[in-house]
Motif scaffolding. Sequence first.
Motif, PDB file in Angstrom:
ATOM      1  N   SER A  24      53.935  38.578  38.426  1.00 41.39           N
ATOM      2  CA  SER A  24      53.435  39.599  39.349  1.00 41.39           C
ATOM      3  C   SER A  24      53.639  39.193  40.804  1.00 41.39           C
ATOM      4  O   SER A  24      53.734  40.042  41.689  1.00 41.39           O
ATOM      5  CB  SER A  24      51.945  39.864  39.088  1.00 41.39           C
ATOM      6  OG  SER A  24      51.137  38.773  39.492  1.00 41.39           O
ATOM      7  N   ILE A 101      46.646  48.779  38.224  1.00 42.83           N
ATOM      8  CA  ILE A 101      45.931  47.500  38.269  1.00 42.83           C
ATOM      9  C   ILE A 101      44.607  47.618  37.522  1.00 42.83           C
ATOM     10  O   ILE A 101      44.162  46.675  36.853  1.00 42.83           O
ATOM     11  CB  ILE A 101      45.701  47.066  39.734  1.00 42.83           C
ATOM     12  CG1 ILE A 101      47.033  46.662  40.375  1.00 42.83           C
ATOM     13  CG2 ILE A 101      44.717  45.905  39.811  1.00 42.83           C
ATOM     14  CD1 ILE A 101      46.936  46.304  41.843  1.00 42.83           C
ATOM     15  N   LYS A 385      47.650  41.924  42.487  1.00 43.00           N
ATOM     16  CA  LYS A 385      47.106  41.775  41.134  1.00 43.00           C
ATOM     17  C   LYS A 385      46.283  40.500  41.012  1.00 43.00           C
ATOM     18  O   LYS A 385      45.272  40.468  40.296  1.00 43.00           O
ATOM     19  CB  LYS A 385      48.241  41.774  40.105  1.00 43.00           C
ATOM     20  CG  LYS A 385      48.999  43.096  40.019  1.00 43.00           C
ATOM     21  CD  LYS A 385      50.147  43.009  39.036  1.00 43.00           C
ATOM     22  CE  LYS A 385      50.944  44.317  38.986  1.00 43.00           C
ATOM     23  NZ  LYS A 385      51.622  44.616  40.280  1.00 43.00           N
TER      24      LYS A 385
END
Length: 413
Positions: A24, A101, A385
């Motif tokens: 991520s 998310i 994230k």
Amino acid sequence: MKLNITALADRMIWFITLIFLVLSLTISFALGEANYGAYVLFVCLFGLIIFYLIREQGVIKLRLNWMHSYMLLFIGACYLSAINAIDTSVAMSRSFDIVKIFFMLIILYMCYQDKKSVDTLLKIGMWTGYIVCFYTVYFYGLDYFITVLSSSARIANDALNANTVGLLGANAIVMTLYYMLYDRPRWWHIIALPTLGILAATGSRKALVFVVAGTVLLFVFKSLRSANVVNSIAKIIGSLLGLTIVGVAVLQLPMFGEVLDRMSSMVEAFAGTGGDSSTIIRMALVDIGWDLFYQSPITGVGVNNPSVLTFFLYGKENYYLHNNYIELLAGTGIIGLLAYYSMYLYVAYNLIRYRDFHSNEYVMVLILFLSQIVMDMGMVSYESKSTYFYMMLFYLEVQMLRKGRKNEAQQIV
């Protein structure tokens, strides 16, 4: 030897979570021109679900808590901000990113909600920092890093932002020191030393401050555990004196020249006697944020829309205001700011209410939580994230503290 499927599935959940966090952060530059990064992350989340079902023998235990409720409020504030957005499509796109998310968080929380400790998550966060730091070295090349350190320069932002790499390295170093002090030294802890060099190469002021503050807090909290007040004070004074001597000696190394110069320039900028271009621009960005807030104080000018104006002014894409509080205030207004930081207020209240300085994990979680609150003044974190990964960690710690306090009360009765 009998194969323990449950233990294997649990280990795979740990491994996939680590890979997911690393990707991520790095996938945008690791894949180059490829645009299938989102699909790779989706595969990771799907893998988490598969191994969760294996571990739980097909039973899904989906439990929502205050963290999910507050995040839904924030999502609502993001969509609400699109009403007065400078560019509605930008606001809607970022709002949908937060929705994705949110579903990521549901899956992660489901996997870790029944853990009796957050140690697993702390180690995931630590190793994420190390992997990203050393992957950055691999991306640029070792020779490049040596050249940067020897010339007191700073790495470029061609890959991950230098400040982000620095903060990830700082996180890893502080958590390694935590395990050395509160557990026991292990051979792999030596990895913190080259990471300190990587941190120096990033020139990140926030990272250096976090390492110094985190180290001091770890020693202070460790010293406070003595039953004798005089001993505690003596240990704190001794620790601070020793850390000061070691810190001053380490900072004399040439590789820290760039970050110390940037620290000095920052102080000069705030004092109005000079300053480097980076600090001056950041101060200007804060002023831009306030101007945008005054245009639409309740709902903001659209989440992620400050970047629309900064692109016009500076010609840089996705150029944030470098301050999470101002970014949210400008983009989502008072409603969005309160909705987002209500998550932190809930954690802060419960960390104070159920405080336990004799708990090793509580000490580390408290330091991470305080660092996030402070660091948000110099970076934009709401869209990351990893921010929500740590938010989940904070909520799980609160959950365990509350459960422990309840068990103590029942035993007394």
